[in-house]
Design a protein around this motif. Structure first.
Motif, mmCIF file in Angstrom:
data_model
loop_
_atom_site.group_PDB
_atom_site.id
_atom_site.type_symbol
_atom_site.label_atom_id
_atom_site.label_comp_id
_atom_site.label_asym_id
_atom_site.label_seq_id
_atom_site.Cartn_x
_atom_site.Cartn_y
_atom_site.Cartn_z
ATOM 1 N N ASN A 185 0.831 -1.210 0.000
ATOM 2 C CA ASN A 185 0.000 0.000 0.000
ATOM 3 C C ASN A 185 0.865 1.258 0.000
ATOM 4 N N ALA A 186 1.966 1.203 0.768
ATOM 5 C CA ALA A 186 2.879 2.351 0.818
ATOM 6 C C ALA A 186 3.543 2.565 -0.535
ATOM 7 N N ARG A 222 2.153 1.876 -3.430
ATOM 8 C CA ARG A 222 1.136 2.486 -4.298
ATOM 9 C C ARG A 222 1.057 3.990 -4.060
ATOM 10 N N ALA A 223 1.120 4.381 -2.787
ATOM 11 C CA ALA A 223 1.009 5.797 -2.443
ATOM 12 C C ALA A 223 2.233 6.587 -2.894
#
Length: 229
Positions: A125-126, A128-129
């Motif tokens: 997720n990190a 992706r961000a």
């Protein structure tokens, strides 16, 4: 073999035989030197060398102790050695990564816990961000792989792969700076790895990791010699 090397070997023999087990305190310098038939100067040199090798540790005001001898202690110096490598070693390190990391990823798929899988997902997720920030993306990329390999429960494998990661991360950052499509491909490859881990599919996880490492290696082979110093 020099006299210092022989002194080192004597102390290593004591440790290897179990006379000085992990965590034990060495006898006073003069006593140990006499027992091993060594001069105090040779004993000091041998102890210094074994401290550098993380076999021994000096506790100020307390004495000299055998370390835990755990892989993460004894092998932690690999990263420092890797940083000093010269010549065309970037490809060699990537080849080493290709040999170890896919197998480790497949093994992780059979052992990963729900908590560990959640940690891997957080790193994904990190990533992706941070897809528009090359440095940050690759920092989370490295953390993703550390979490995956740690899930194998194999401390030796984890430490070895961590030892070569710093140089390979730099190669990935370089690729991200010059290849506009690198971030999208990297994310897609990591998502494939994560899905295989979530399914506990060892063969698929190994294959996905191999595709990922091969992508970096292939790109590096095409651009080696042009890396910024």
């Amino acid at each position: 073999m020099s006299l210092t090397d022989k002194a080192i070997e004597r102390i290593r023999d004591l440790i290897g035989s179990g006379e000085l087990p992990p965590g034990s305190k060495l006898p006073p310098e003069q006593q140990l030197a006499a027992e091993l038939g060594l001069s105090r100067n040779l004993m000091r040199e041998a102890v210094k060398a074994l401290v550098v090798a993380r076999v021994l540790e000096i506790r100020r005001g307390d004495g000299t102790y055998v370390t835990s001898l755990a892989p993460e202690v004894l092998l932690s110096g690999i990263s420092s050695a890797v940083e000093l490598l010269r010549g065309d070693t970037q490809l060699e390190l990537t080849e080493v990564r290709r040999l170890f990391e896919p197998v480790a990823t497949g093994l992780a798929a059979t052992r990963i816990s729900d908590r560990e899988l959640f940690e891997v997902e957080q790193h994904l997720n990190a990533m992706r961000a941070a897809r528009d920030d090359v440095e940050l993306l690759n920092s989370h990329d490295a953390a993703f792989h550390r979490a995956v390999v740690a899930a194998t429960g194999n401390a030796t494998l984890t430490t070895l792969l961590e030892g070569i990661s710093s140089r390979t991360v730099r190669a990935r950052v370089w690729r991200g700076l010059v290849d506009d499509n690198a971030a999208s491909r990297t994310l897609a490859e990591h998502e494939a790895i994560f899905r295989a881990l979530a399914d506990r599919d060892a063969a698929l996880a190994q294959a996905a990791a191999l595709v990922h490492v091969n992508t970096t290696e292939r790109w590096l082979r095409e651009h080696v010699g042009h890396e910024p110093r």
